[in-house]
Enzyme design. Structure first.
Site, PDB file in Angstrom:
ATOM      1  CE1 TYR A  16      40.278  16.746  64.929  1.00  0.00           C
ATOM      2  CE2 TYR A  16      38.959  16.681  62.921  1.00  0.00           C
ATOM      3  CZ  TYR A  16      39.100  17.020  64.252  1.00  0.00           C
ATOM      4  OH  TYR A  16      38.058  17.614  64.914  1.00  0.00           O
ATOM      5  CD  GLU A  38      35.753  23.445  64.954  1.00  0.00           C
ATOM      6  OE1 GLU A  38      35.508  24.199  63.998  1.00  0.00           O
ATOM      7  OE2 GLU A  38      35.756  22.208  64.837  1.00  0.00           O
ATOM      8  CD1 TRP A  46      39.814  19.839  60.847  1.00  0.00           C
ATOM      9  CD2 TRP A  46      39.397  21.669  62.032  1.00  0.00           C
ATOM     10  NE1 TRP A  46      40.080  19.552  62.168  1.00  0.00           N
ATOM     11  CE2 TRP A  46      39.828  20.674  62.908  1.00  0.00           C
ATOM     12  CE3 TRP A  46      39.073  22.925  62.553  1.00  0.00           C
ATOM     13  CZ2 TRP A  46      39.956  20.870  64.283  1.00  0.00           C
ATOM     14  CZ3 TRP A  46      39.200  23.128  63.925  1.00  0.00           C
ATOM     15  CH2 TRP A  46      39.628  22.108  64.765  1.00  0.00           C
TER      16      TRP A  46
END
Length: 187
Positions: A16, A38, A46
């Site tokens: 990512y 989010e 995350w």
């Protein structure tokens, strides 16, 4: 090759970081995807969101915000049955609400992209002081959170939105010795 310290897991976080984090986003569907992830991350990690991205894609119509904005009770129940989905009816309903608000912003601004980037006049912000002390919110994320709350978005406070602004490239918080910092700033 130097990288930001937080991403060095040899897996999803690093991929990512290397491919997506901090790259300016201007695609509407990608904006919604990152905003949804989010908001779903509220209280969670995350990395977990990245692990569940395919479940989110399946549950939320390939991140088609116009379709998600029309979801009803049957869609909520369907989402709750998907393997890997965050099993929170409140969050799923919150994402449907956010899709509706996303569409409203598009109608008002012409695109969500114009809306979100107007907060910085279309420029990526670099805060040199963040190299010494990690930041989790600032005046920019506070202003965005206040505006989005007023518009009715859910699960998007200042800390979550700061992370979002980093993710979509509105804020470049890559470490200066990171190869992505150099690539994204041209320095």
């Amino acid at each position: 090759m130097e990288k930001c310290i937080w991403c060095k897991d040899g897996g999803l976080l690093e991929k990512y970081h290397d491919e997506e984090w901090g790259v300016p986003v201007h695609d509407e569907r990608k904006h919604f995807e990152f905003l949804l992830m989010e908001a779903m991350s509220c209280g969670l990690s995350w990395k977990m969101m990245l692990q569940r991205r395919d479940a989110f894609r399946e549950g939320f119509a390939q991140f088609d915000f116009e379709e998600v904005a029309k979801f009803g009770d049957a869609d909520v129940e369907r989402c709750l049955q998907i393997d890997g989905m965050i099993k929170s009816e409140r969050k799923i309903r919150g994402m449907i609400n956010n899709a509706q608000k996303f569409v409203e912003i598009q109608k008002e601004w012409g695109s969500f992209d114009k809306y979100i980037w107007h907060f910085t006049d279309g420029k990526t912000m670099i805060y040199p002081e963040h190299q010494q002390e990690w930041c989790v919110r600032n005046e920019l994320s506070d202003a965005l959170a206040k505006d989005m709350k007023k518009r009715g978005f859910k699960y998007l406070g200042s800390v979550i939105l700061y992370s979002h602004l980093q993710g979509i490239g509105v804020i470049n918080d890559h470490e200066v010795n990171c190869f992505r910092y150099k690539e994204l700033t041209g320095m």
